[in-house]
Scaffold this motif. Structure first.
Motif, mmCIF file in Angstrom:
data_model
loop_
_atom_site.group_PDB
_atom_site.id
_atom_site.type_symbol
_atom_site.label_atom_id
_atom_site.label_comp_id
_atom_site.label_asym_id
_atom_site.label_seq_id
_atom_site.Cartn_x
_atom_site.Cartn_y
_atom_site.Cartn_z
ATOM 1 N N LEU A 140 12.637 -34.474 10.270
ATOM 2 C CA LEU A 140 11.924 -33.590 11.176
ATOM 3 C C LEU A 140 10.504 -33.365 10.679
ATOM 4 N N VAL A 141 9.554 -33.453 11.582
ATOM 5 C CA VAL A 141 8.166 -33.168 11.267
ATOM 6 C C VAL A 141 7.789 -31.889 12.003
ATOM 7 N N ALA A 142 7.432 -30.851 11.248
ATOM 8 C CA ALA A 142 7.128 -29.576 11.886
ATOM 9 C C ALA A 142 6.265 -28.724 10.966
ATOM 10 N N GLN A 143 5.603 -27.764 11.575
ATOM 11 C CA GLN A 143 4.847 -26.764 10.821
ATOM 12 C C GLN A 143 5.516 -25.408 11.046
ATOM 13 N N VAL A 144 5.777 -24.710 9.963
ATOM 14 C CA VAL A 144 6.491 -23.434 10.016
ATOM 15 C C VAL A 144 5.642 -22.366 9.339
ATOM 16 N N PHE B 240 11.616 -26.450 0.735
ATOM 17 C CA PHE B 240 11.069 -27.136 1.907
ATOM 18 C C PHE B 240 10.302 -28.405 1.547
ATOM 19 N N ALA B 241 10.077 -28.633 0.250
ATOM 20 C CA ALA B 241 9.323 -29.813 -0.169
ATOM 21 C C ALA B 241 10.062 -31.094 0.220
ATOM 22 N N MET C 84 19.105 -20.028 -1.575
ATOM 23 C CA MET C 84 18.696 -19.269 -0.399
ATOM 24 C C MET C 84 17.627 -20.019 0.381
ATOM 25 N N GLY C 85 16.649 -20.584 -0.347
ATOM 26 C CA GLY C 85 15.592 -21.336 0.308
ATOM 27 C C GLY C 85 16.113 -22.571 1.017
ATOM 28 N N LYS C 86 17.053 -23.264 0.390
ATOM 29 C CA LYS C 86 17.623 -24.466 1.007
ATOM 30 C C LYS C 86 18.428 -24.122 2.254
ATOM 31 N N LEU C 87 19.147 -23.000 2.220
ATOM 32 C CA LEU C 87 19.877 -22.572 3.414
ATOM 33 C C LEU C 87 18.910 -22.251 4.551
ATOM 34 N N ALA C 88 17.799 -21.597 4.214
ATOM 35 C CA ALA C 88 16.789 -21.285 5.226
ATOM 36 C C ALA C 88 16.249 -22.570 5.843
ATOM 37 N N CYS C 89 15.967 -23.550 5.002
ATOM 38 C CA CYS C 89 15.456 -24.834 5.493
ATOM 39 C C CYS C 89 16.469 -25.504 6.424
ATOM 40 N N GLN C 90 17.742 -25.482 6.046
ATOM 41 C CA GLN C 90 18.781 -26.089 6.884
ATOM 42 C C GLN C 90 18.890 -25.392 8.240
ATOM 43 N N ARG D 104 6.227 -28.487 6.932
ATOM 44 C CA ARG D 104 5.103 -27.932 6.183
ATOM 45 C C ARG D 104 5.060 -26.418 6.380
ATOM 46 N N LEU D 105 5.073 -25.687 5.274
ATOM 47 C CA LEU D 105 4.967 -24.229 5.330
ATOM 48 C C LEU D 105 3.500 -23.821 5.283
#
Length: 336
Positions: A57-61, A89-90, A293-299, A95-96
Motif C-alpha cells: 500500500l502506498v499512502a500518506q497518513v 510504519f517503516a 502497539m505500533g505494528k497493530l496500528a499499522c495493520q 509515509r507518516l
C-alpha cells in the motif's frame, strides 16, 4: 474481478504509466500531492488492493501528536512511543507526516488518507468530530478519546494493576498503596486514569491512594514526600506506582528519608523505561510493548485502506509483561 492499472487510469483520467508509477511509489515521478491523492483514492474505491496476498500500500497518513510539550520532555514514555510508531510504519509504503495540532493537520487533509493519533492535550470533542469527518480511517494509540470515531490500541493497564496487586498479596504484602498521576485531559475535562480507577476497585481505603499531578520526576518526588508525611510511624507493605518516571522521583524522596526499597517497602512500577534498571533499587516493572502497539496500528490502517467496505471500530488492549528486578522479587523468583 481483478482490477487492472488501465482500469484505474481510465477512471482517474491519467495515463496507465503515471498510475503505475504512483501505485509503485516511483521516487522519480513528479506529480502534485492532489494528483497522487486522487489516483490512490480511485484505486482504493475500485478495490485495487483487495484480495492481494501481500499488498504494498502506498499512502500518506497524518500523525497527530497532542502531547503537552512539557510532559513529552519529562516523560520518556512518549518519546519511545513515537519512535516505536515510526519504526512500525517503516518500509510499509505508508509515509507518516507529523502534526502537533488538529488545525494544521486539517490544512493538509487533501494529501492524507488516514490519521494516527497520540495524546489528547488541547483536543475538544468538536476537534475529534471534525477529524472523523475528514478521516473516517484513524487509530489512536495509548488512549481512546473517541471510540465512536476511531480504532484504538492501548496497553492493558487494568490487567497490569490487578496482576501487580495479586503478586504482592501472594508475597504476603497485606497493605498495598498506589501512587499515580492525573488522567487524560479530554475536551477540557480530566478523565480518570485507568490505573487509579482499577486500584480503587481493589482497595477502598483512600489513605492508601495518592494520584495527582503530571507524570514526571518532580511530581514523583512530591508524591513520595506526601506519602511519607501521610505515614510517619509505619509504612504500607508495598506500593504500586503508575509509571517509571514517577518511581524515579519517589525513590529520591525515599532515599532522602532513609527509606530503602525493598527492605522497608516493596515497589512495583509500570513502563519498563530505560532508566528502570539504573535507579536504586532497580525497578521491578511491567514492560509495555510499544513496537507491538505500533505494528497493530499499522495493520489496522492497512486493512482499512485496502478494504472495500466499512467495518466496526476495533479497540485492542495489549498485555504487559513483568520484568523482575530488585524493588520487588516475587516468591517464585526467590525460589529459583
Amino acid at each position: 474481478m481483478k482490477i487492472k492499472i488501465k482500469d484505474i487510469a481510465k477512471a482517474a483520467g491519467y495515463s496507465p504509466a503515471t498510475v503505475s508509477r504512483i501505485l509503485n511509489e516511483d521516487p522519480t515521478l513528479s506529480v502534485t500531492s492532489e494528483t497522487k491523492q486522487h489516483v490512490l483514492q480511485v484505486a482504493h474505491e475500485m478495490g485495487y488492493w483487495q484480495n492481494k496476498a501481500n499488498p504494498k500500500l502506498v499512502a500518506q497518513v497524518g500523525f497527530l501528536n497532542c502531547i503537552n510539550s512539557e510532559d513529552h520532555l519529562a516523560d520518556n514514555y512518549f518519546t519511545t512511543l513515537n519512535q516505536a510508531i515510526y519504526a512500525a510504519f517503516a518500509d510499509t509504503g505508508i509515509r507518516l507526516i507529523s502534526f502537533d495540532n488538529p488545525r494544521d493537520l486539517m490544512d493538509h487533509a487533501q494529501e492524507l488518507q488516514a490519521i494516527v493519533g497520540v495524546g489528547t492535550d488541547g483536543l475538544s470533542n468538536v476537534d475529534l468530530a471534525m477529524l472523523h469527518r475528514a478521516f473516517p480511517i484513524g487509530v489512536y494509540l495509548d488512549s481512546n478519546p473517541a471510540p465512536e470515531y476511531f480504532d484504538s490500541i492501548e496497553p492493558n493497564l487494568a490487567y497490569t494493576i490487578r496482576s501487580a496487586y495479586q503478586l504482592l498479596h501472594q508475597a504476603d504484602k497485606q497493605t498495598i498503596a498506589f501512587l499515580g498521576g492525573e488522567g487524560l485531559l479530554v475536551n477540557g475535562k480530566l478523565e480518570p486514569d485507568i490505573r487509579e480507577k482499577t486500584f480503587r476497585q481493589l482497595v477502598v481505603d483512600d489513605q492508601l491512594i495518592i494520584a495527582q499531578g503530571p507524570f514526571n520526576v518532580e511530581n514523583g518526588y512530591r508524591l513520595g514526600k506526601k506519602f511519607l508525611q501521610r505515614f510517619p510511624h509505619y509504612l504500607p507493605d508495598a506500593i504500586i506506582v503508575a509509571s517509571d518516571t514517577l518511581s524515579v522521583g519517589i525513590l529520591q524522596a525515599f532515599n532522602e528519608a532513609g527509606i530503602l526499597v525493598p527492605r522497608d517497602i516493596a515497589l512495583i512500577s509500570i513502563n519498563d523505561s530505560e532508566v528502570a534498571q539504573y535507579v536504586s533499587a532497580p525497578l521491578t516493572t511491567y514492560h509495555i510493548d510499544q513496537l507491538a502497539m505500533g505494528k497493530l496500528a499499522c495493520q489496522l490502517i492497512q486493512t482499512a485502506l485496502t478494504a472495500n467496505e466499512a467495518r466496526p471500530h476495533i479497540h485492542a488492549l495489549v498485555d504487559t509483561q513483568l520484568v523482575v528486578r530488585k524493588s520487588f522479587i516475587p516468591p517464585k523468583e526467590n525460589n529459583k
